[in-house]
Design a protein around this motif. Structure first.
Motif, PDB file in Angstrom:
ATOM      1  N   SER A   3       0.423  -0.332  -8.212  1.00 42.44           N
ATOM      2  CA  SER A   3       1.469   0.582  -7.762  1.00 42.44           C
ATOM      3  C   SER A   3       2.541  -0.204  -7.016  1.00 42.44           C
ATOM      4  O   SER A   3       2.299  -1.315  -6.545  1.00 42.44           O
ATOM      5  N   PRO A   4       3.725   0.373  -6.884  1.00 42.99           N
ATOM      6  CA  PRO A   4       4.806  -0.351  -6.196  1.00 42.99           C
ATOM      7  C   PRO A   4       4.511  -0.652  -4.725  1.00 42.99           C
ATOM      8  O   PRO A   4       5.067  -1.585  -4.170  1.00 42.99           O
ATOM      9  N   ASP A   5       3.616   0.123  -4.115  1.00 37.21           N
ATOM     10  CA  ASP A   5       3.331  -0.099  -2.691  1.00 37.21           C
ATOM     11  C   ASP A   5       2.027  -0.864  -2.463  1.00 37.21           C
ATOM     12  O   ASP A   5       1.405  -0.759  -1.430  1.00 37.21           O
ATOM     13  N   VAL A   6       1.642  -1.685  -3.423  1.00 38.29           N
ATOM     14  CA  VAL A   6       0.406  -2.463  -3.317  1.00 38.29           C
ATOM     15  C   VAL A   6       0.528  -3.478  -2.178  1.00 38.29           C
ATOM     16  O   VAL A   6       1.591  -4.036  -1.923  1.00 38.29           O
ATOM     17  N   LYS A   7      -0.571  -3.700  -1.499  1.00 38.78           N
ATOM     18  CA  LYS A   7      -0.603  -4.649  -0.381  1.00 38.78           C
ATOM     19  C   LYS A   7      -1.103  -6.008  -0.870  1.00 38.78           C
ATOM     20  O   LYS A   7      -1.885  -6.112  -1.812  1.00 38.78           O
ATOM     21  N   ARG A   8      -0.686  -7.035  -0.191  1.00 40.53           N
ATOM     22  CA  ARG A   8      -1.038  -8.410  -0.558  1.00 40.53           C
ATOM     23  C   ARG A   8      -2.548  -8.613  -0.636  1.00 40.53           C
ATOM     24  O   ARG A   8      -3.056  -9.211  -1.578  1.00 40.53           O
TER      25      ARG A   8
ATOM     26  N   GLU B 124      -4.848  -6.609  -1.350  1.00 47.30           N
ATOM     27  CA  GLU B 124      -5.450  -5.929  -2.487  1.00 47.30           C
ATOM     28  C   GLU B 124      -5.377  -6.785  -3.752  1.00 47.30           C
ATOM     29  O   GLU B 124      -6.201  -6.655  -4.640  1.00 47.30           O
TER      30      GLU B 124
END
Length: 66
Positions: A6-11, A13
């Motif tokens: 998703s566009p809001d993925v965290k590093r 993850e």
């Protein structure tokens, strides 16, 4: 290999799976398997593999049927 994120993925993850592929045993196994498939493909392309041999046998069988 692909991964949809998703566009809001965290590093963090993404970092874990990437490290697993690059550094871990699983990554070594994946690279070995990729090399094995490359060798199979190269053999088929250069006339040493089963696909090439089967095609040659088909051509010979068709020519003998004339």
């Amino acid at each position: 290999m692909g991964m949809e994120v998703s566009p809001d993925v965290k590093r963090d993850e993404v970092e874990g799976p990437v490290k697993k592929i690059l550094d871990g045993d699983e990554g070594m196994k994946m690279r070995a398997k990729a090399k094995e498939w490359k060798n199979v493909k190269d053999m088929d392309i250069h006339g040493k593999g089963s696909s090439y041999n089967n095609f040659e046998r088909l051509i010979e069988a068709l020519q003998c049927g004339k």
